[in-house]
Design a protein around this motif. Sequence first.
Motif, PDB file in Angstrom:
ATOM      1  N   LEU A 135       2.568  -7.089  10.613  1.00  0.00           N
ATOM      2  CA  LEU A 135       3.548  -6.579  11.022  1.00  0.00           C
ATOM      3  C   LEU A 135       3.269  -6.670  12.683  1.00  0.00           C
ATOM      4  O   LEU A 135       3.541  -5.560  13.454  1.00  0.00           O
ATOM      5  N   GLY A 136       2.734  -7.766  13.294  1.00  0.00           N
ATOM      6  CA  GLY A 136       2.607  -8.236  14.666  1.00  0.00           C
ATOM      7  C   GLY A 136       1.480  -7.784  15.008  1.00  0.00           C
ATOM      8  O   GLY A 136       0.840  -8.090  16.222  1.00  0.00           O
ATOM      9  N   GLN A 137       0.402  -6.953  14.418  1.00  0.00           N
ATOM     10  CA  GLN A 137      -0.691  -6.498  14.809  1.00  0.00           C
ATOM     11  C   GLN A 137      -1.919  -7.722  14.422  1.00  0.00           C
ATOM     12  O   GLN A 137      -1.896  -7.996  13.192  1.00  0.00           O
ATOM     13  N   THR A 138      -2.689  -7.934  15.432  1.00  0.00           N
ATOM     14  CA  THR A 138      -3.974  -9.033  14.939  1.00  0.00           C
ATOM     15  C   THR A 138      -4.902  -8.428  14.158  1.00  0.00           C
ATOM     16  O   THR A 138      -5.189  -7.295  14.380  1.00  0.00           O
ATOM     17  N   LEU A 139      -5.360  -9.186  13.368  1.00  0.00           N
ATOM     18  CA  LEU A 139      -6.688  -8.857  12.527  1.00  0.00           C
ATOM     19  C   LEU A 139      -7.735  -9.970  12.472  1.00  0.00           C
ATOM     20  O   LEU A 139      -7.253 -10.989  12.982  1.00  0.00           O
ATOM     21  N   ASP A 140      -8.760  -9.569  12.070  1.00  0.00           N
ATOM     22  CA  ASP A 140      -9.917 -10.326  12.276  1.00  0.00           C
ATOM     23  C   ASP A 140      -9.699 -11.575  11.226  1.00  0.00           C
ATOM     24  O   ASP A 140      -9.935 -11.267   9.773  1.00  0.00           O
ATOM     25  N   PRO A 141      -9.578 -12.821  11.477  1.00  0.00           N
ATOM     26  CA  PRO A 141      -9.449 -13.918  10.625  1.00  0.00           C
ATOM     27  C   PRO A 141     -10.537 -14.142   9.584  1.00  0.00           C
ATOM     28  O   PRO A 141     -10.454 -14.528   8.576  1.00  0.00           O
ATOM     29  N   ASN A 182     -13.324 -15.275   4.414  1.00  0.00           N
ATOM     30  CA  ASN A 182     -14.305 -14.884   3.193  1.00  0.00           C
ATOM     31  C   ASN A 182     -13.842 -14.397   2.211  1.00  0.00           C
ATOM     32  O   ASN A 182     -14.403 -13.692   1.369  1.00  0.00           O
ATOM     33  N   TRP A 183     -12.449 -14.223   2.099  1.00  0.00           N
ATOM     34  CA  TRP A 183     -11.735 -13.528   0.627  1.00  0.00           C
ATOM     35  C   TRP A 183     -11.525 -14.562  -0.315  1.00  0.00           C
ATOM     36  O   TRP A 183     -10.882 -15.453  -0.288  1.00  0.00           O
ATOM     37  N   HIS A 184     -12.259 -14.274  -1.490  1.00  0.00           N
ATOM     38  CA  HIS A 184     -12.316 -15.084  -2.440  1.00  0.00           C
ATOM     39  C   HIS A 184     -12.201 -14.336  -3.676  1.00  0.00           C
ATOM     40  O   HIS A 184     -12.373 -13.150  -3.863  1.00  0.00           O
ATOM     41  N   PRO A 185     -11.711 -14.909  -4.958  1.00  0.00           N
ATOM     42  CA  PRO A 185     -11.653 -14.228  -6.189  1.00  0.00           C
ATOM     43  C   PRO A 185     -12.851 -13.260  -6.731  1.00  0.00           C
ATOM     44  O   PRO A 185     -13.147 -12.361  -7.272  1.00  0.00           O
ATOM     45  N   ASP A 186     -14.387 -14.097  -6.210  1.00  0.00           N
ATOM     46  CA  ASP A 186     -15.468 -13.339  -6.709  1.00  0.00           C
ATOM     47  C   ASP A 186     -15.850 -12.059  -5.859  1.00  0.00           C
ATOM     48  O   ASP A 186     -16.782 -11.529  -6.130  1.00  0.00           O
ATOM     49  N   ASN A 207     -12.421  -7.195  -3.730  1.00  0.00           N
ATOM     50  CA  ASN A 207     -12.112  -6.042  -3.298  1.00  0.00           C
ATOM     51  C   ASN A 207     -12.527  -5.786  -1.617  1.00  0.00           C
ATOM     52  O   ASN A 207     -12.373  -4.987  -0.987  1.00  0.00           O
ATOM     53  N   GLN A 208     -13.338  -7.044  -1.382  1.00  0.00           N
ATOM     54  CA  GLN A 208     -13.860  -7.008  -0.072  1.00  0.00           C
ATOM     55  C   GLN A 208     -12.942  -6.952   1.278  1.00  0.00           C
ATOM     56  O   GLN A 208     -13.075  -5.975   2.217  1.00  0.00           O
ATOM     57  N   LEU A 209     -11.779  -7.490   0.946  1.00  0.00           N
ATOM     58  CA  LEU A 209     -10.823  -7.367   1.989  1.00  0.00           C
ATOM     59  C   LEU A 209     -10.127  -6.420   2.073  1.00  0.00           C
ATOM     60  O   LEU A 209      -9.736  -5.490   3.332  1.00  0.00           O
ATOM     61  N   PHE A 210      -9.817  -5.387   0.952  1.00  0.00           N
ATOM     62  CA  PHE A 210      -9.274  -4.333   1.001  1.00  0.00           C
ATOM     63  C   PHE A 210     -10.140  -3.389   1.602  1.00  0.00           C
ATOM     64  O   PHE A 210      -9.671  -2.218   2.302  1.00  0.00           O
ATOM     65  N   LYS A 211     -11.441  -3.087   1.808  1.00  0.00           N
ATOM     66  CA  LYS A 211     -12.224  -2.410   2.279  1.00  0.00           C
ATOM     67  C   LYS A 211     -12.209  -2.754   3.879  1.00  0.00           C
ATOM     68  O   LYS A 211     -12.321  -1.751   4.600  1.00  0.00           O
ATOM     69  N   GLN A 212     -12.441  -4.034   4.448  1.00  0.00           N
ATOM     70  CA  GLN A 212     -12.526  -4.200   5.536  1.00  0.00           C
ATOM     71  C   GLN A 212     -11.227  -4.151   6.360  1.00  0.00           C
ATOM     72  O   GLN A 212     -11.140  -3.771   7.544  1.00  0.00           O
ATOM     73  N   GLN A 213     -10.041  -4.205   5.769  1.00  0.00           N
ATOM     74  CA  GLN A 213      -8.665  -4.030   6.296  1.00  0.00           C
ATOM     75  C   GLN A 213      -8.253  -2.738   5.613  1.00  0.00           C
ATOM     76  O   GLN A 213      -7.094  -2.999   5.027  1.00  0.00           O
ATOM     77  N   TRP A 264      -2.767  -0.928   0.614  1.00  0.00           N
ATOM     78  CA  TRP A 264      -2.919  -2.108  -0.215  1.00  0.00           C
ATOM     79  C   TRP A 264      -2.189  -1.709  -1.714  1.00  0.00           C
ATOM     80  O   TRP A 264      -1.847  -2.192  -2.448  1.00  0.00           O
ATOM     81  N   SER A 265      -2.645  -0.124  -1.898  1.00  0.00           N
ATOM     82  CA  SER A 265      -2.054   0.390  -3.231  1.00  0.00           C
ATOM     83  C   SER A 265      -0.502   0.103  -3.532  1.00  0.00           C
ATOM     84  O   SER A 265      -0.178  -0.354  -4.521  1.00  0.00           O
ATOM     85  N   SER A 266       0.173   0.467  -2.452  1.00  0.00           N
ATOM     86  CA  SER A 266       1.500   0.243  -2.506  1.00  0.00           C
ATOM     87  C   SER A 266       2.018  -1.389  -2.846  1.00  0.00           C
ATOM     88  O   SER A 266       3.009  -1.538  -3.395  1.00  0.00           O
ATOM     89  N   LEU A 267       1.224  -1.859  -2.061  1.00  0.00           N
ATOM     90  CA  LEU A 267       1.606  -3.564  -2.199  1.00  0.00           C
ATOM     91  C   LEU A 267       1.206  -3.959  -3.567  1.00  0.00           C
ATOM     92  O   LEU A 267       2.174  -4.664  -4.225  1.00  0.00           O
ATOM     93  N   ILE A 268      -0.015  -3.736  -4.300  1.00  0.00           N
ATOM     94  CA  ILE A 268      -0.076  -3.936  -5.619  1.00  0.00           C
ATOM     95  C   ILE A 268       0.829  -3.522  -6.605  1.00  0.00           C
ATOM     96  O   ILE A 268       1.319  -4.193  -7.577  1.00  0.00           O
ATOM     97  N   ASN A 269       1.259  -2.071  -6.392  1.00  0.00           N
ATOM     98  CA  ASN A 269       2.439  -1.533  -7.125  1.00  0.00           C
ATOM     99  C   ASN A 269       3.397  -2.424  -7.295  1.00  0.00           C
ATOM    100  O   ASN A 269       4.273  -2.713  -8.244  1.00  0.00           O
ATOM    101  N   HIS A 270       3.741  -2.858  -5.989  1.00  0.00           N
ATOM    102  CA  HIS A 270       5.182  -3.659  -5.735  1.00  0.00           C
ATOM    103  C   HIS A 270       5.016  -4.926  -6.450  1.00  0.00           C
ATOM    104  O   HIS A 270       6.032  -5.402  -7.127  1.00  0.00           O
ATOM    105  N   ILE A 271       3.860  -5.525  -6.444  1.00  0.00           N
ATOM    106  CA  ILE A 271       3.786  -7.225  -7.168  1.00  0.00           C
ATOM    107  C   ILE A 271       3.837  -6.707  -8.604  1.00  0.00           C
ATOM    108  O   ILE A 271       4.204  -7.536  -9.365  1.00  0.00           O
ATOM    109  N   ASN A 272       3.024  -5.613  -9.163  1.00  0.00           N
ATOM    110  CA  ASN A 272       3.335  -5.251 -10.535  1.00  0.00           C
ATOM    111  C   ASN A 272       4.700  -5.319 -10.908  1.00  0.00           C
ATOM    112  O   ASN A 272       4.883  -5.663 -12.158  1.00  0.00           O
TER     113      ASN A 272
END
Length: 245
Positions: free
Chosen positions: A160-166, A171-175, A178-184, A189-197
Amino acid sequence: EHISAPKLKTKTNTLLATFLVSNINKDTSNLSPAVKATLFRMIPNDLPMAYQRISSPYGVRIHPITGQSKRHLGMDLTCPNGGTIYATADGVVELTRPSNQGYGNLIKIRHGFGFMSMYAHLQRFLVKTGQFIEKGDPIALCGNTGASTGPHLHYEIRFLGQTLDPKDFLNWHPDNFNQLFKQQDHIHWSSLINHINGLIQLQGLLERTTKSPSIKESGEVDRGNYHDGLQNFGLDEDGWENVKT
């Protein structure tokens, strides 16, 4: 009552962050492979290129040309001149801008759910504005255009226009899902996951409705179940929204 306002605010923010992270972990513990695959295809992740080193991380730095302290909005990855750069998620090319100043030759890719990635100081474009691309598609060649002291890729990620640490996304991988959700954790994220579901459930429903509906003994087509299912998603049988204004 003896806690000062700043301390109370900090304590409230800490409790809120803990609550959000605990709910995120709960929501992602039993996610289907389809949901995870959607996240990894639509949100930037992994490497945009085979880089040599990180010459400048995200955050405040001394600008290599002006010598002044300035906030660096992305991450600089050194690379051989002409090295291939790849899209880090599915999306559409919003901008390909040639320039000899600032960011130099620049590409912006608009991804799903409000995310965007940007690639700067490019030697040459391999895609055009308006082109739809998939994760892993080659999009440009590494270069030294604009305000640059050597061949490198300036890589940005925004929400949404705000810069994030790339680095969090590299470093976000399947193994370590949850790491990205904690860092950002400021992203909902919860509402996004519900939307995708919901999208995946709708896809499954539509796939089932493409099969021949059951025929009753009277010869009447039984559309009750799938009609009710479509109604739950706000759709009519022809796929148009039935939400009344």
